[in-house]
Design a protein around this motif. Structure first.
Motif, PDB file in Angstrom:
ATOM      1  N   ARG A 123       0.829  -1.217   0.000  1.00 30.74           N
ATOM      2  CA  ARG A 123       0.000   0.000   0.000  1.00 30.74           C
ATOM      3  C   ARG A 123       0.861   1.264   0.000  1.00 30.74           C
ATOM      4  O   ARG A 123       0.484   2.286   0.571  1.00 30.74           O
ATOM      5  CB  ARG A 123      -0.932   0.015   1.211  1.00 30.74           C
ATOM      6  N   SER A 142       1.030  -5.386   5.627  1.00 30.91           N
ATOM      7  CA  SER A 142       1.697  -6.251   6.601  1.00 30.91           C
ATOM      8  C   SER A 142       0.761  -6.686   7.738  1.00 30.91           C
ATOM      9  O   SER A 142       1.072  -7.632   8.453  1.00 30.91           O
ATOM     10  CB  SER A 142       2.926  -5.541   7.182  1.00 30.91           C
ATOM     11  N   ARG A 143      -0.370  -6.004   7.914  1.00 26.03           N
ATOM     12  CA  ARG A 143      -1.282  -6.397   9.003  1.00 26.03           C
ATOM     13  C   ARG A 143      -2.452  -7.249   8.506  1.00 26.03           C
ATOM     14  O   ARG A 143      -3.333  -7.592   9.273  1.00 26.03           O
ATOM     15  CB  ARG A 143      -1.874  -5.166   9.710  1.00 26.03           C
ATOM     16  N   MET A 173       8.200 -14.073  -1.597  1.00 27.27           N
ATOM     17  CA  MET A 173       7.174 -14.240  -0.559  1.00 27.27           C
ATOM     18  C   MET A 173       5.893 -14.901  -1.102  1.00 27.27           C
ATOM     19  O   MET A 173       5.244 -15.694  -0.422  1.00 27.27           O
ATOM     20  CB  MET A 173       6.825 -12.881   0.060  1.00 27.27           C
TER      21      MET A 173
HETATM   22  N1  LIG Z   1       9.775  -2.541 -11.044  1.00 23.44           N
HETATM   23  C1  LIG Z   1       9.753  -1.231 -10.724  1.00 23.44           C
HETATM   24  O1  LIG Z   1       9.775  -0.378 -11.582  1.00 23.44           O
HETATM   25  C2  LIG Z   1       9.632  -0.838  -9.283  1.00 23.44           C
HETATM   26  C3  LIG Z   1       9.368   0.483  -8.918  1.00 23.44           C
HETATM   27  C4  LIG Z   1       9.161   0.794  -7.559  1.00 23.44           C
HETATM   28  C5  LIG Z   1       9.292  -0.201  -6.625  1.00 23.44           C
HETATM   29  N2  LIG Z   1       9.621  -1.463  -6.996  1.00 23.44           N
HETATM   30  C6  LIG Z   1       9.762  -2.561  -6.024  1.00 23.44           C
HETATM   31  O2  LIG Z   1       8.478  -2.906  -5.550  1.00 23.44           O
HETATM   32  C7  LIG Z   1       8.561  -3.362  -4.204  1.00 23.44           C
HETATM   33  C8  LIG Z   1       7.633  -2.512  -3.337  1.00 23.44           C
HETATM   34  O3  LIG Z   1       8.090  -1.168  -3.387  1.00 23.44           O
HETATM   35  P1  LIG Z   1       7.431  -0.049  -2.487  1.00 23.44           P
HETATM   36  O4  LIG Z   1       8.187   1.196  -2.718  1.00 23.44           O
HETATM   37  O5  LIG Z   1       5.965  -0.065  -2.669  1.00 23.44           O
HETATM   38  O6  LIG Z   1       7.815  -0.631  -1.016  1.00 23.44           O
HETATM   39  P2  LIG Z   1       7.389  -0.125   0.430  1.00 23.44           P
HETATM   40  O7  LIG Z   1       7.145   1.338   0.440  1.00 23.44           O
HETATM   41  O8  LIG Z   1       8.385  -0.713   1.371  1.00 23.44           O
HETATM   42  O9  LIG Z   1       5.979  -0.842   0.685  1.00 23.44           O
HETATM   43  C9  LIG Z   1       5.909  -2.213   0.867  1.00 23.44           C
HETATM   44  C10 LIG Z   1       4.489  -2.618   1.165  1.00 23.44           C
HETATM   45  O10 LIG Z   1       4.478  -4.021   1.390  1.00 23.44           O
HETATM   46  C11 LIG Z   1       3.782  -4.297   2.604  1.00 23.44           C
HETATM   47  N3  LIG Z   1       4.366  -5.457   3.258  1.00 23.44           N
HETATM   48  C12 LIG Z   1       5.599  -5.587   3.819  1.00 23.44           C
HETATM   49  N4  LIG Z   1       5.757  -6.818   4.344  1.00 23.44           N
HETATM   50  C13 LIG Z   1       4.601  -7.478   4.130  1.00 23.44           C
HETATM   51  C14 LIG Z   1       4.141  -8.783   4.449  1.00 23.44           C
HETATM   52  N5  LIG Z   1       4.900  -9.665   5.095  1.00 23.44           N
HETATM   53  N6  LIG Z   1       2.895  -9.109   4.086  1.00 23.44           N
HETATM   54  C15 LIG Z   1       2.103  -8.243   3.438  1.00 23.44           C
HETATM   55  N7  LIG Z   1       2.479  -6.981   3.085  1.00 23.44           N
HETATM   56  C16 LIG Z   1       3.715  -6.618   3.435  1.00 23.44           C
HETATM   57  C17 LIG Z   1       3.966  -3.063   3.477  1.00 23.44           C
HETATM   58  O11 LIG Z   1       2.897  -3.041   4.403  1.00 23.44           O
HETATM   59  P3  LIG Z   1       2.726  -1.855   5.492  1.00 23.44           P
HETATM   60  O12 LIG Z   1       2.187  -0.684   4.738  1.00 23.44           O
HETATM   61  O13 LIG Z   1       1.763  -2.421   6.469  1.00 23.44           O
HETATM   62  O14 LIG Z   1       4.100  -1.616   6.048  1.00 23.44           O
HETATM   63  C18 LIG Z   1       3.911  -1.948   2.431  1.00 23.44           C
HETATM   64  O15 LIG Z   1       2.593  -1.533   2.182  1.00 23.44           O
HETATM   65  C19 LIG Z   1      10.055  -3.253  -3.824  1.00 23.44           C
HETATM   66  O16 LIG Z   1      10.678  -4.496  -4.067  1.00 23.44           O
HETATM   67  C20 LIG Z   1      10.575  -2.212  -4.805  1.00 23.44           C
HETATM   68  O17 LIG Z   1      11.969  -2.362  -5.039  1.00 23.44           O
HETATM   69  C21 LIG Z   1       9.777  -1.800  -8.297  1.00 23.44           C
END
Ligand SMILES: NC(=O)c1ccc[n+]([C@@H]2O[C@H](COP(=O)([O-])OP(=O)(O)OC[C@H]3O[C@@H](n4cnc5c(N)ncnc54)[C@H](OP(=O)(O)O)[C@@H]3O)[C@@H](O)[C@H]2O)c1
Length: 277
Positions: free
Chosen positions: A162, A186-187, A210
């Motif tokens: 999110r 994560s929740r 995961m």
């Molecule tokens: N391919 C691309 O162009 C691109 C671009 C941007 C990002 N990415 C990648 O996409 C991924 C996510 O990026 P982001 O910036 O959105 O990351 P982020 O800001 O760290 O957000 C991660 C989300 O995952 C949730 N989460 C973490 N652990 C979890 C679990 N065990 N179960 C369920 N949900 C969980 C978190 O929940 P909470 O909100 O509750 O903490 C948070 O909402 C990363 O690997 C990043 O490198 C790729």
């Protein structure tokens, strides 16, 4: 089936290239400004790859490096965004100190905010407006689903994650496309059971492998946004592709899935911003 993100990116690339030629013929040099607030290594790698892609498309680039000088960032974003020769402005993360993109992004003029960093851009996306640019990664998720003819209207979509840059805007865009969207984080209790309800499952978590077969309804489309660096310098996604591929109808690989499409969507946003100007 593996979804070929590189092939989709190539198709968008030729559309972007035609539009760049039209702009050049009209005497306009489409120009992308990249603000790099820190000397983070993976950010530097991404910036080099963006600059290479832009050059090949005959798009000009300007780099602004701050080497961690947090107190200069807001002014730099405001000043660069108001330069009439700039058509698109992106601010790389991570940010120095305690700065958050959701706050500092306000300094980016929405007209050049081609990666949806200004919270007003996210608000526009939430309201169903198509004027503002959503974050390119979220837009790339929708682009892949459209270009692979995955039906969205009325279908169950589950987004895991999110964040303001991926999970939330992806969910909003899919809602705008009349999907029935559930956002997990994560929740969330019993995540695999919620995920198994999805016709389309989006993983945007940042946890290697995961999402296992246990999360996937047979035949579902799985989009893996995760990019997790490995110790040998490679990248793996959030999806355990070996386990998931036999169950899913289609899945995006990492690398070669969402990443290349994101870059091309960003370039298309730049061209649109230049055409509007
Ligand atoms: N391919 C691309 O162009 C691109 C671009 C941007 C990002 N990415 C990648 O996409 C991924 C996510 O990026 P982001 O910036 O959105 O990351 P982020 O800001 O760290 O957000 C991660 C989300 O995952 C949730 N989460 C973490 N652990 C979890 C679990 N065990 N179960 C369920 N949900 C969980 C978190 O929940 P909470 O909100 O509750 O903490 C948070 O909402 C990363 O690997 C990043 O490198 C790729």
């Amino acid at each position: 089936m593996l979804i070929d993100g590189k092939q989709i990116a190539q198709t968008i690339r030729s559309e972007v290239s035609d539009r760049v030629s039209a702009l050049r013929s009209a005497g306009i040099a489409p120009t992308l400004a990249i603000v790099v607030p820190t000397d983070d290594e993976s950010s530097a790698w991404y910036v080099r790859s963006l600059v290479r892609t832009a050059r090949k498309l005959d798009i000009e680039t300007q780099l602004h490096e701050l080497n961690g000088r947090a107190d200069e960032l807001e002014e730099l974003l405001t000043k660069t965004g108001s330069d009439p020769s700039i058509h698109g402005l992106i601010c790389q993360t991570p940010l120095p100190g305690n700065l958050r993109l959701a706050d500092i992004g306000r300094a980016i003029d929405p007209r050049v905010d081609i990666d949806g960093a200004n919270p007003t851009s996210l608000g526009e996306v939430a309201s169903g407006s198509t004027t503002a640019f959503p974050p390119a990664t979220a837009a790339a998720v929708v682009e892949i689903l459209r270009r692979t003819d995955v039906p969205l209207e009325g279908r169950r979509v589950v987004v895991i994650g999110r964040s303001n840059v991926v999970g939330k805007p992806a969910a909003l865009l899919l809602l705008n496309d009349n999907a029935t969207v559930t956002v997990c984080h994560s929740r969330t209790v019993d995540l695999p059971a919620v995920a198994r309800e999805a016709d389309v499952l989006i993983a945007a978590v940042g946890r290697p492998h995961m999402v296992t077969a246990d999360y996937v309804k047979p035949g579902a489309t799985v989009i893996d946004v995760g990019t997790n660096p490995t110790s040998d310098g490679g990248l793996v996604g959030d999806v355990d592709i070996e386990g998931v591929e036999p169950v899913a109808g289609a899945v995006t690989p990492v690398p070669g899935g969402v990443g290349p499409v994101t870059t091309m969507v960003l370039m298309r946003h730049l061209v649109i911003a230049a055409e509007r100007r």
